[in-house]
Enzyme design. Structure first.
Site, PDB file in Angstrom:
ATOM      1  CE  LYS A   1      58.280 -15.056 -12.156  1.00 43.90           C
ATOM      2  NZ  LYS A   1      58.324 -16.536 -12.060  1.00 43.90           N
TER       3      LYS A   1
ATOM      4  N   GLY B   1      70.047 -21.200 -10.612  1.00 46.92           N
ATOM      5  CA  GLY B   1      69.295 -21.919  -9.600  1.00 46.92           C
ATOM      6  C   GLY B   1      69.147 -21.141  -8.305  1.00 46.92           C
ATOM      7  CB  THR B   2      66.752 -21.634  -5.511  1.00 45.45           C
ATOM      8  OG1 THR B   2      66.967 -23.052  -5.432  1.00 45.45           O
ATOM      9  CG2 THR B   2      65.465 -21.371  -6.298  1.00 45.45           C
TER      10      THR B   2
ATOM     11  N   GLY C   1      59.929 -13.458  -4.737  1.00 49.81           N
ATOM     12  CA  GLY C   1      59.216 -12.294  -5.242  1.00 49.81           C
ATOM     13  C   GLY C   1      57.987 -12.612  -6.041  1.00 49.81           C
ATOM     14  CG  ASP C   2      57.908 -16.208  -8.371  1.00 48.48           C
ATOM     15  OD1 ASP C   2      58.223 -16.530  -7.202  1.00 48.48           O
ATOM     16  OD2 ASP C   2      58.247 -16.884  -9.368  1.00 48.48           O
TER      17      ASP C   2
ATOM     18  N   GLY D   1      59.227 -30.429  -5.847  1.00 48.42           N
ATOM     19  CA  GLY D   1      60.177 -31.160  -5.030  1.00 48.42           C
ATOM     20  C   GLY D   1      59.481 -31.853  -3.877  1.00 48.42           C
TER      21      GLY D   1
ATOM     22  CG  ASN E   1      60.856 -27.044  -0.916  1.00 49.15           C
ATOM     23  OD1 ASN E   1      60.745 -26.447   0.150  1.00 49.15           O
ATOM     24  ND2 ASN E   1      61.694 -26.669  -1.882  1.00 49.15           N
TER      25      ASN E   1
ATOM     26  CG  ASN F   1      55.903 -19.948 -12.867  1.00 46.89           C
ATOM     27  OD1 ASN F   1      56.967 -19.373 -12.640  1.00 46.89           O
ATOM     28  ND2 ASN F   1      55.506 -21.002 -12.173  1.00 46.89           N
TER      29      ASN F   1
ATOM     30  CG  HIS G   1      23.617  20.392 -14.555  1.00 49.57           C
ATOM     31  ND1 HIS G   1      22.874  19.305 -14.178  1.00 49.57           N
ATOM     32  CD2 HIS G   1      22.987  21.470 -14.025  1.00 49.57           C
ATOM     33  CE1 HIS G   1      21.834  19.712 -13.467  1.00 49.57           C
ATOM     34  NE2 HIS G   1      21.884  21.024 -13.358  1.00 49.57           N
TER      35      HIS G   1
END
EC number: 2.7.7.23
Length: 456
Positions: free
Chosen positions: A25, A81-82, A104-105, A140, A169, A227, A363
């Protein structure tokens, strides 16, 4: 906070299932470069001491595409997860540095917003980037007590009262390395997703008596993530609109700002006019009073004062001196160079060729691996035959040469100054100065010639 005592972590391990692509992605392009490159560039402009890129899916492709040697690659083999992603990077954090977490996204985050976030970070606390949304569903929520941030609750874990909160968040935060490592070690996955949330460190910091300072971005688009391709196309248009606005305010006349794409950097002089559907790639430098016609593509070019590029011409790695005219429908490939007042017309292609002062190729011609002098006329249909099937060879044409239409110059070959090549000639040997050269089959006239007639 001193930028010399800062590292950046960029999370880029996601597969991007909703992109429906084999390309990771974060490598999908925005404004001509991978979206994660925009984030890397922002980190570099901040003067980060280290930039850690956490990767997972498509690691080899990422490394082959993002070749900046300053990156420290951190593998997240499982995407849990993050918080888990940050745990993989944590061994690289110094105790006495601040660590900025980016994604990064989320490609449009600005250096200005990040500088404000870092400046707002309390001593020993956390700087947190938040926004307020009319519809915060899915995000969140920022939980406050007496107006102080005390925690973040994910939408799936929020109760009904918490879901009414409209401050959300963004995921972007900055914290001290020593504290961050300790809080990351305290995370658990006891939640609806079964993942380690980086957001849980906010409550841990509050429990430690640390202050959390929230900062808002200058524009909502700065924290919009990608996404799917629809979201990517939306951010592309936002980015292009912002670039067009900057150019207009700097004096560049974009005749249709909504149909202009900047996929690199445009360095410009005064009184520039750019028509619709022009694409700028790489670094393009325009002198004063340059006109670019509709549908042109310019990549890594230098265009001198008072030049005019007519519609639907494509120029790459080309250099034009002042007062040149190109097109319409011309193609200047890498190594093309035009001296002052040179002209390249419709359906002319140049590659590794120099056209001298005042020279013209009007030409339907191909000029490759050629050195063409001043005041030369290249007739329609002229071809420099530069390739013998194995190697490329050079054609040299002196000043003041007249090349007639439908001429082939079989390289390596040179033409002396002042010579004339008659139309329809194939040149296979060097020509001296002030010569007339022709190599045609003698014209034959047959009176009363009858073409064959088809049988009925």
């Amino acid at each position: 906070m001193s930028n010399s005592a800062m590292s950046v972590v960029i999370l880029a391990a996601g597969k991007g299932t909703r992109m429906y692509s084999d390309l990771p992605k974060v490598l999908h392009p925005l404004a001509g470069k991978p979206m994660v490159q925009h984030v890397i560039d922002a980190a570099m402009k901040l003067g980060a001491k280290n930039v850690h890129l956490v990767y997972g899916h498509g690691g080899d492709l990422l490394k082959n595409t993002l070749t900046d040697g300053a990156l420290n690659w951190v593998l997240q083999a499982e995407q849990l997860g993050t918080g888990h992603a940050m745990q993989q990077a944590a061994p690289h954090f110094a105790d006495d540095e601040d660590v900025l977490m980016l994604y990064g996204d989320v490609p449009l985050i600005s250096v200005d917003t990040l500088q404000r976030l870092m400046a707002a970070k309390p001593q020993g606390g956390i700087g947190l980037l938040t926004v307020k949304l009319a519809d915060p569903s899915g995000y969140g929520r920022i939980v406050r007590e007496n107006d102080q941030v005390v925690g973040i609750v994910e939408h799936k874990d929020a109760n009904e009262a918490q879901r009414q909160i409209n401050e959300i968040n963004t995921g972007i935060l900055v914290a001290n390395g020593r504290d961050l490592k300790r809080w990351l070690g305290m995370l658990n996955n006891d939640n609806a997703q079964g993942e380690f949330y980086i957001t849980d460190i906010i409550a841990l910091a509050h429990a430690d008596g640390k202050k959390i300072e929230a900062v808002h971005p200058s524009r909502l688009s700065e924290v919009e993530g990608v996404n799917n391709r629809l979201q990517l196309s939306r951010l592309e248009r936002i980015y292009q609109a912002e670039q067009s606005e900057k150019l207009l305010l700097a004096g560049v006349m974009l005749l249709d700002p909504a149909r202009f794409d900047l996929r690199g950097e445009l360095v410009h002089g005064r009184d520039i006019s750019i028509d619709a559907n022009v694409i700028i790639e790489g670094t393009v430098k325009l002198g004063d009073r340059v006109k670019i016609g509709a549908g042109c593509v310019l990549k890594n070019c230098v265009i001198g004062d008072d030049c005019e590029i007519s519609p639907y011409s494509v120029l790459e790695d080309a250099v034009l001196a002042a007062e040149c005219t190109v097109g319409p429908f011309a193609r200047l490939r890498p190594g093309a160079e035009l001296a002052v007042g040179a002209h390249v017309g419709n359906f002319v292609e140049m590659k590794k060729a120099r056209l001298g002062k005042g020279s013209k190729a009007g030409h339907l011609s191909y000029l490759g691996d050629a050195e063409i002098g001043d005041d030369v006329n290249i007739g329609a249909g002229t071809i420099t035959c530069n390739y013998d099937g194995a190697n490329k060879h050079k054609t040299i044409i002196g000043d003041g040469v007249f090349v007639g239409s439908d001429t082939q110059l079989v390289a390596p070959v040179s033409v002396g100054k002042g010579s004339t090549i008659a139309a329809g000639t194939t040149v296979t040997r060097d020509i001296g100065e002030d010569e007339l050269v022709l190599s045609r089959v003698k014209q034959v006239h047959i009176q009363g010639w009858q073409r064959p007639v088809k049988k009925k």
